[in-house]
Design a protein around this motif. Structure first.
Motif, short mmCIF file in Angstrom:
data_model
loop_
_atom_site.label_atom_id
_atom_site.label_comp_id
_atom_site.label_asym_id
_atom_site.label_seq_id
_atom_site.Cartn_x
_atom_site.Cartn_y
_atom_site.Cartn_z
N LEU B 258 0.83 -1.21 0.00
CA LEU B 258 0.00 0.00 0.00
C LEU B 258 0.87 1.26 0.00
O LEU B 258 0.64 2.20 -0.78
CB LEU B 258 -0.93 0.00 1.22
CG LEU B 258 -1.79 1.25 1.39
CD1 LEU B 258 -2.78 1.38 0.24
CD2 LEU B 258 -2.55 1.20 2.72
N ILE B 259 1.89 1.24 0.85
CA ILE B 259 2.77 2.41 0.93
C ILE B 259 3.45 2.64 -0.42
O ILE B 259 3.50 3.76 -0.93
CB ILE B 259 3.80 2.22 2.06
CG1 ILE B 259 3.08 2.28 3.42
CG2 ILE B 259 4.89 3.29 2.00
CD1 ILE B 259 3.92 1.80 4.59
N ARG B 261 2.44 1.77 -3.36
CA ARG B 261 1.49 2.25 -4.35
C ARG B 261 1.17 3.74 -4.14
O ARG B 261 1.14 4.52 -5.09
CB ARG B 261 0.21 1.42 -4.29
CG ARG B 261 -0.87 1.83 -5.27
CD ARG B 261 -0.44 1.58 -6.72
NE ARG B 261 -0.24 0.17 -6.98
CZ ARG B 261 -1.23 -0.65 -7.36
NH1 ARG B 261 -2.43 -0.18 -7.57
NH2 ARG B 261 -1.00 -1.93 -7.55
N LEU B 262 0.95 4.11 -2.87
CA LEU B 262 0.63 5.51 -2.58
C LEU B 262 1.78 6.42 -2.97
O LEU B 262 1.59 7.50 -3.52
CB LEU B 262 0.29 5.70 -1.09
CG LEU B 262 -1.03 5.08 -0.63
CD1 LEU B 262 -1.16 5.19 0.88
CD2 LEU B 262 -2.22 5.76 -1.31
N MET B 263 3.02 5.95 -2.72
CA MET B 263 4.17 6.78 -3.06
C MET B 263 4.32 6.89 -4.56
O MET B 263 4.66 7.96 -5.08
CB MET B 263 5.44 6.21 -2.40
CG MET B 263 5.48 6.53 -0.91
SD MET B 263 6.90 5.87 -0.05
CE MET B 263 8.21 6.87 -0.73
N SER B 264 4.02 5.83 -5.23
CA SER B 264 4.17 5.87 -6.69
C SER B 264 3.19 6.86 -7.30
O SER B 264 3.42 7.44 -8.34
CB SER B 264 3.97 4.48 -7.29
OG SER B 264 2.60 4.15 -7.27
N LYS B 265 2.05 7.06 -6.61
CA LYS B 265 1.06 8.01 -7.12
C LYS B 265 1.27 9.39 -6.51
O LYS B 265 0.43 10.27 -6.65
CB LYS B 265 -0.35 7.52 -6.79
CG LYS B 265 -0.68 6.22 -7.52
CD LYS B 265 -2.17 6.00 -7.55
CE LYS B 265 -2.48 4.83 -8.51
NZ LYS B 265 -3.87 4.76 -8.88
N ASP B 266 2.35 9.51 -5.76
CA ASP B 266 2.68 10.80 -5.14
C ASP B 266 1.59 11.24 -4.15
O ASP B 266 1.29 12.42 -4.02
CB ASP B 266 2.90 11.86 -6.21
CG ASP B 266 3.94 12.88 -5.75
OD1 ASP B 266 4.64 12.58 -4.75
OD2 ASP B 266 4.06 13.96 -6.35
N LEU B 267 0.98 10.27 -3.47
CA LEU B 267 -0.08 10.60 -2.51
C LEU B 267 0.43 10.54 -1.07
O LEU B 267 -0.31 10.82 -0.15
CB LEU B 267 -1.24 9.60 -2.68
CG LEU B 267 -2.03 9.76 -3.96
CD1 LEU B 267 -2.95 8.57 -4.16
CD2 LEU B 267 -2.80 11.06 -3.97
N LEU B 268 1.69 10.16 -0.92
CA LEU B 268 2.21 10.02 0.44
C LEU B 268 3.50 10.84 0.55
O LEU B 268 4.58 10.33 0.32
CB LEU B 268 2.49 8.54 0.72
CG LEU B 268 2.59 8.14 2.19
CD1 LEU B 268 1.25 8.30 2.89
CD2 LEU B 268 3.06 6.69 2.28
#
Lengths: 668, 270
Positions: B258-259, B261-268
Motif C-alpha cells: 500500500l505504501i 502504491r501511494l508513493m508511486s502516485k505521489d499521494l504520500l
C-alpha cells in the motif's frame, strides 16, 4: 415522685412545642402536587405491617437485625414511657396503681429487660459507628451520636429511678414490701442498700426528673433531626407505590405549563414525604453505580437536599414568595448540582434497597425534565442525540431506510394481518453491527419455534426510552403518539423485543398513552417456548457462563428466573453468578440515556462491572440487553482481558444450541 | 438594529436516494429539515442578539410548507420570521433566489436598520454557496464568506471584524457594515429549543410575503429570472478499488504494498 404540677406544666410545654414543630414541618408536605397513594387500603396496611413493623427490608442487610431490635424495643418502651408520663401526672393513674401486682409486676419486669436490651443494642450501634463504620455513610454524624446518647441515658435514668424506688423494699424493712420483679433495676438497688433513706429519696427524685427531661428533650429533638423518620417511615411504608417505579408521569404541553421539577413544591407530596422518611442509612449510596465509581451522585444526599430545600423555602412558598434557596445549582446543602442529576443511570438499585421505599430515581429524572424542557441545559453531547431522535427517529441519526439491512440475507416478512407477532427489532438491533447478530439469532429462534413474526422495517421508530430518561418528555410524547398511531394502523398487539429498554418502555410507559400492548422480551419468550417444548434445543456446554442482569429486565420488571432457566436449558448448567446479581445487580452504565453521553467524571461503570464479571472466571459473559452487550465488549477491551472471554446475548447462546437444521438458519 | 438570518428548508439528503432508472432524486417521503449550515447562521444571529441586543429576523424563500422550518427558528429564539412564498418564485436558481431574499431584506431595512445578514455557507441540496454572495452583491453589502468567528462589531464606527476559515489557514478581516456573512459549522453549536418556546412557535402566525406584496420585476425572479438550467442529475459511477496483498494473513506485506502504491502516485509525501 412528687411535683406533679411542675411536671404537668413541663409536659404541657414540651408536648405543645413538639406538636407545633411537627405541624410546621409536615404542613409543608401539602405544598407538593397531588398524587394518589390511598387506593387499595388493605394492601397498604399489609405493606405497612410487613415493611414497617416486620422491617423486611431493614433486616435484609446483616446489621439490620440490630435496628429490628431497636424498633421493637421502642414500641415496648413507648408503652413504658406513656405509663411513666401518666403516673407522673398522678400516681393513681399509673399501671402500678390500678393493676393487680400479679399483672403489673411482669409488665414492669418486661420494661426492665427491654430497657437492658435497648442499652445493649444502642451500645452496639455506637460501637459500630466508632469502630467499624461502613464506607458508604457518614455514620459518625453528630445527629446519630446525639440520638444514641439520649436513648442510652434514658435507659440509665430508667434503671436509676427504679433502683432507687425499689431499694427501700429489699426486704430489710418491716411492713408491706412488694418488690416488682425487675432484675436489672433490683440488682442496682442492692448497691444502694445501706444508704440513708434521704439519699435514696434524692436519687429516686433525681433519676425520675432526669428520665422525664431526657424523654421530653428527645421528643422535641426528633422533628429537627434525621430521626424524623421515626414519625414518617411507618406511614411511608403505607403510602408506598404498589407497582414498580419504572415509568414517570406524563406531562401536558400547553402554554403556561411547567415541566419537571425546578422548584421544590413541584414535587408531589409523596416525594416530599419521602424526604422526611429518610434516616440517611446510606444503603442507596452503597449500591449506586454512579456513587461507586466516583461520580457526584449520592441518592441519599439528593433526598436530603430536597428535605433541606423544602424546610428552607417552604414557608416562603406557602406565603406566595419566590424560594430563597435554589433547588438546582452549584452544590450546597439543599441545592442539587447538574452533574449530580446527569450522573444517574436510572438503574433503580437505590429504590430496590431503600427500607422505607423512598423513590430516588424518579425525582432525579423530574429534575432533568426541568433542565431539558424549560432551560435546554444538558451536557453538550446530548443535543446530537435529541436531534437524531427527532429528525430520524433513532439515536444515531441513520437513515430509516437502513433499518432492514440486518435481515438482508434472511427472510423477514413485513408485519401484516398474516403475522402474529411484531418483532420490534429496536435501534441497536437494526443499526449496531454487533447487535445485528443478536437480531439474526432472535430471528433464527423464532423461525425454529415456528413463530409467525414480521417487522415494520423502515417504518419502525425508536421506542423513545432514552428521551424519557433524559428528561425530554416533549420529544418522547410526540414519538410515542406517532408510534401508537402506527401500531394501531398496522394492527400491532403482540410485540417481541430484544432490548429490555424497548420492552419496558412499550410495556409500561406506552400504557400511560392509552394503548395496551402484549410485549414480551425474547428472554421470557424463549423460556416459554422451551418449557412448552416448542423450541428444540440441544444443551451444548460452552464453558463457564456468567449472567449479568439488565436493570430494565430485572429490577424494573422483575424478570430474573427466565434468563437463568434458558441458560440452563441451552448450556446444560446453571449460570455462574457475580457477587451482585438479581435484585442487587450492578448497572452496566448505559441506562438512563447515559449510553449517549460521555462518562467524564469518576471511573467507568462498565469497567467496574467487567472486573466483577471476570472474578467469576467466565468463558462467556451472557447479557440480555444491547446496551449491556456494548458496555461489556468495550469494557473487556479496555481492561485488556483474555480475548477468549466473549460476550453473548442470551439469544446467541440459544441459537448456538439449536439443532443442526435450525442452526443453519442461525448461521445464515 | 436587526440581524437577518436567511434559512432554507431542504430535504434530509441522508435520506434521499437517486432513482437508478430515471437518475432523479427520489424525494417522496423524505422529511425536510433546516439546512444544517443555516442552523449555525441562525444560532450566530441569536448570539449577536445576546451580545449586542439586536433583534433577529429569520427569512426563508420556499413553498408554503417551509413555514415548519420558520417555526423552528421561532422556537430557537428568532423575534420575527417571514416566509417568502409565491408561485412566481418557483424554479429559481441562485440568482433569482438572491433577488427575492435581497428584496425582502430591503423591505425589512426600511422598517429597522439591518446590521448583519447571516447565511449558511451553502445548502446541502444545491451546494452552490452562491446565494449569500449573491445577496451581498444585490444589496451592495460587504461580503464575508466562510466565517468561523465574529470577533467584534463596532456599532459606532459601523465596522465588523470576523475570522474566515480558509484552506489550512485563518484570515481575520475587518470590513464596513452592513455585511453579509456566510458561516461554517465550526462557528458555534446551535441551541436546543425549550418547550415553552416550541409551543409558542407552534401557535405563531407566520407572515407570508408574496410578490403581490414585494412587487419584484417578474422577469428577474423564479424560472424566468434563472439563467441556470439543470440538464441532468445522476450519481457518478465509482471505480471499484483494488485489494492489495493479503491483509488477513500478511498485514505487514499488505501495508508495504500500500505504501509503495501511494508513493508511486505521489499521494504520500515524505
Amino acid at each position: 415522685m412528687g411535683y406533679p404540677q411542675i411536671f404537668a406544666a413541663v409536659l404541657a410545654v414540651s408536648v405543645v412545642l413538639f406538636i407545633v414543630s411537627c405541624i410546621r414541618r409536615f404542613r409543608l408536605v401539602a405544598l407538593g402536587k397531588p398524587e394518589d397513594r390511598l387506593s387499595h387500603v388493605w394492601t397498604r396496611v399489609g405493606n405497612m405491617l410487613l415493611f414497617a413493623f416486620g422491617q423486611k427490608r431493614v433486616v435484609a442487610r446483616p446489621f439490620g437485625l440490630n435496628h429490628f431490635v431497636i424498633f421493637w424495643c421502642f414500641l415496648v418502651l413507648a408503652v413504658a414511657n406513656a405509663d411513666f408520663v401518666i403516673a407522673g401526672l398522678n400516681t393513681q393513674w399509673g399501671i402500678a396503681a390500678w393493676l393487680p401486682t400479679s399483672i403489673s409486676g411482669p409488665i414492669f419486669g418486661l420494661f426492665d429487660l427491654v430497657s437492658l436490651l435497648t442499652l445493649v443494642v444502642i451500645g452496639i450501634a455506637i460501637a459500630r459507628r466508632l469502630f467499624f463504620p461502613p464506607d458508604y455513610i457518614e455514620a459518625r454524624s453528630k445527629d446519630a451520636f446525639v440520638i444514641l446518647t439520649m436513648i442510652a441515658l434514658l435507659m440509665v435514668a430508667f434503671f436509676g429511678s427504679h433502683a432507687a424506688e425499689n431499694a427501700p423494699h429489699l426486704g430489710f424493712q418491716t411492713g408491706f414490701n412488694y418488690l416488682p420483679p425487675m432484675p436489672v433495676s433490683n440488682a442496682i438497688a442492692h448497691l444502694l442498700v445501706g444508704l440513708p433513706e434521704a439519699t435514696i429519696h434524692v436519687l429516686a427524685t433525681g433519676f425520675w426528673w432526669a428520665h422525664a427531661i431526657i424523654l421530653l428533650a428527645f421528643l422535641n429533638y426528633l422533628p429537627f433531626s434525621k430521626h424524623m423518620h421515626i414519625l414518617a417511615a411507618i406511614p411511608n411504608c403505607f403510602f408506598k407505590r404498589l407497582g414498580r417505579a419504572n415509568t414517570l408521569p406524563t406531562e401536558t404541553f400547553e402554554v403556561g405549563a411547567e415541566y419537571g421539577v425546578g422548584r421544590v413544591d413541584r414535587f408531589t407530596w409523596k416525594d416530599l414525604f419521602d424526604s422526611y422518611s429518610c434516616t440517611e442509612c446510606g444503603r442507596c449510596t452503597d449500591v449506586c453505580p454512579a456513587f461507586r465509581t466516583g461520580k457526584p451522585l449520592n441518592p441519599r444526599e439528593v433526598v436530603h437536599d430536597i428535605k433541606v430545600n423544602l424546610l428552607a423555602n417552604g414557608e416562603r412558598i406557602a406565603a406566595g414568595q419566590q424560594p430563597g434557596l435554589a433547588l438546582i445549582g452549584p452544590h450546597a446543602e439543599g441545592t442539587i448540582a447538574e452533574d449530580t442529576i446527569w450522573s444517574c443511570t436510572s438503574c433503580g438499585a437505590c429504590m430496590e434497597v431503600c427500607p422505607v421505599f423512598i423513590e430516588q430515581m424518579p425525582k432525579i429524572l423530574q429534575l432533568r425534565r426541568t433542565l431539558v424542557e424549560e432551560e435546554a441545559r444538558f451536557p453538550e453531547e446530548v443535543i446530537t442525540f435529541f436531534e437524531n431522535m427527532e429528525q430520524r427517529g433513532n439515536p444515531w441519526g441513520i437513515a430509516p431506510s437502513e433499518r432492514t439491512k440486518w435481515c438482508a440475507h434472511i427472510e423477514a416478512k413485513p408485519f401484516s394481518d398474516e403475522t402474529e407477532y411484531l418483532f420490534f427489532v429496536g435501534c441497536a438491533g437494526a443499526f449496531d453491527a454487533r447487535n445485528k447478530q443478536v437480531s439474526l439469532a432472535v430471528a433464527a429462534i423464532l423461525d425454529a419455534a415456528g413463530i409467525s413474526w414480521g417487522i415494520l422495517g423502515k417504518d419502525e421508530m425508536c421506542c423513545g426510552d432514552s428521551l424519557r430518561r433524559l428528561g425530554n418528555e416533549y420529544a418522547f410524547d410526540r414519538m410515542v403518539r406517532h408510534n401508537i398511531e402506527l401500531f394501531r394502523r398496522r394492527g400491532v398487539v403482540k410485540i417481541i423485543t430484544q432490548c429490555p429498554h424497548c420492552f419496558s418502555t412499550l410495556k409500561n410507559d406506552y400504557r400511560q398513552f392509552g394503548i395496551e400492548l402484549d410485549v414480551i422480551h425474547h428472554t421470557e419468550l424463549i423460556q416459554r417456548l422451551i418449557a412448552e417444548g416448542r423450541l428444540p434445543v440441544n444443551a451444548a456446554a460452552i464453558g463457564r457462563v456468567v449472567f449479568h442482569d439488565s436493570c430494565y429486565l430485572g429490577r424494573h420488571n422483575g424478570i430474573y428466573d427466565a434468563p437463568r432457566a434458558v441458560i440452563r436449558a441451552a448450556t446444560g448448567q446453571a449460570p455462574a453468578e457475580m457477587a451482585r446479581h438479581r435484585e442487587n445487580s450492578f448497572c452496566c452504565g448505559a441506562g438512563g440515556g447515559r449510553m449517549w453521553m460521555e462518562e467524564h467524571l469518576g471511573t467507568r461503570i462498565n469497567i467496574a462491572r467487567v472486573h466483577e464479571a471476570l472474578e467469576t472466571r467466565p468463558d462467556t459473559i451472557c447479557v440480555s440487553c444491547p446496551y449491556c452487550l456494548t458496555m461489556f465488549e468495550d469494557g473487556l477491551k479496555d481492561v485488556d482481558a483474555d480475548p477468549r472471554v466473549g460476550v453473548k446475548d442470551i439469544a446467541e447462546v440459544v441459537a448456538a444450541a439449536l439443532p443442526a437444521q435450525a442452526g443453519e438458519e442461525a448461521k445464515a | 438594529m436587526l440581524v437577518v438570518a436567511c434559512i432554507k428548508q431542504v430535504p434530509d439528503t441522508t435520506q434521499v436516494s437517486i432513482d437508478p432508472v430515471t437518475n432523479t432524486l427520489i424525494r417522496e417521503g423524505v422529511p425536510f429539515i433546516m439546512n444544517p449550515y443555516d442552523t449555525h447562521a441562525l444560532e450566530e444571529a441569536l448570539r449577536l442578539k445576546d451580545r449586542y441586543g439586536f433583534r433577529v429576523a429569520a427569512i426563508s424563500m420556499g413553498p408554503p410548507n417551509a413555514e415548519v422550518t420558520l417555526r423552528k427558528a421561532l422556537a430557537a429564539g428568532a423575534d420575527e420570521v417571514v416566509l417568502l412564498s409565491d408561485r412566481a418564485f418557483g424554479g429559481a436558481d441562485t440568482l433569482a433566489t438572491s433577488q427575492v431574499l435581497s428584496a425582502a431584506i430591503t423591505r425589512l431595512n426600511e422598517r429597522e436598520e439591518v446590521a448583519v445578514v447571516l447565511c449558511g455557507k451553502q445548502t446541502i441540496d444545491g451546494d452552490t454557496a452562491q446565494v449569500g454572495p449573491g445577496i451581498a452583491t444585490r444589496l451592495g453589502y460587504t461580503q464575508l464568506t466562510l466565517v468561523d468567528q465574529i470577533q467584534h462589531l463596532d456599532l459606532a464606527a459601523r465596522r465588523v471584524r470576523v475570522r474566515r476559515k480558509l484552506e489550512g489557514r485563518h484570515e481575520i478581516v475587518e470590513a464596513p457594515m452592513p455585511a453579509v456573512l456566510t458561516v461554517v459549522r465550526e462557528i458555534n453549536r446551535p441551541r436546543y429549543p425549550t418547550v415553552p418556546m416550541r409551543l409558542a412557535a407552534e401557535q405563531a402566525e407566520i407572515p407570508v410575503w408574496s410578490n403581490a406584496v414585494m412587487t419584484i420585476a417578474p422577469e428577474t425572479i423564479g424560472l424566468k429570472g434563472s439563467p441556470t438550467k439543470v440538464n441532468r442529475i445522476f450519481s457518478p459511477e465509482r471505480d471499484k478499488g483494488e485489494i492489495l496483498g493479503d491483509g488477513a494473513h500478511d498485514p505487514d506485506g499488505a501495508a508495504e504494498l500500500l505504501i509503495a502504491r501511494l508513493m508511486s502516485k505521489d499521494l504520500l509525501p515524505l
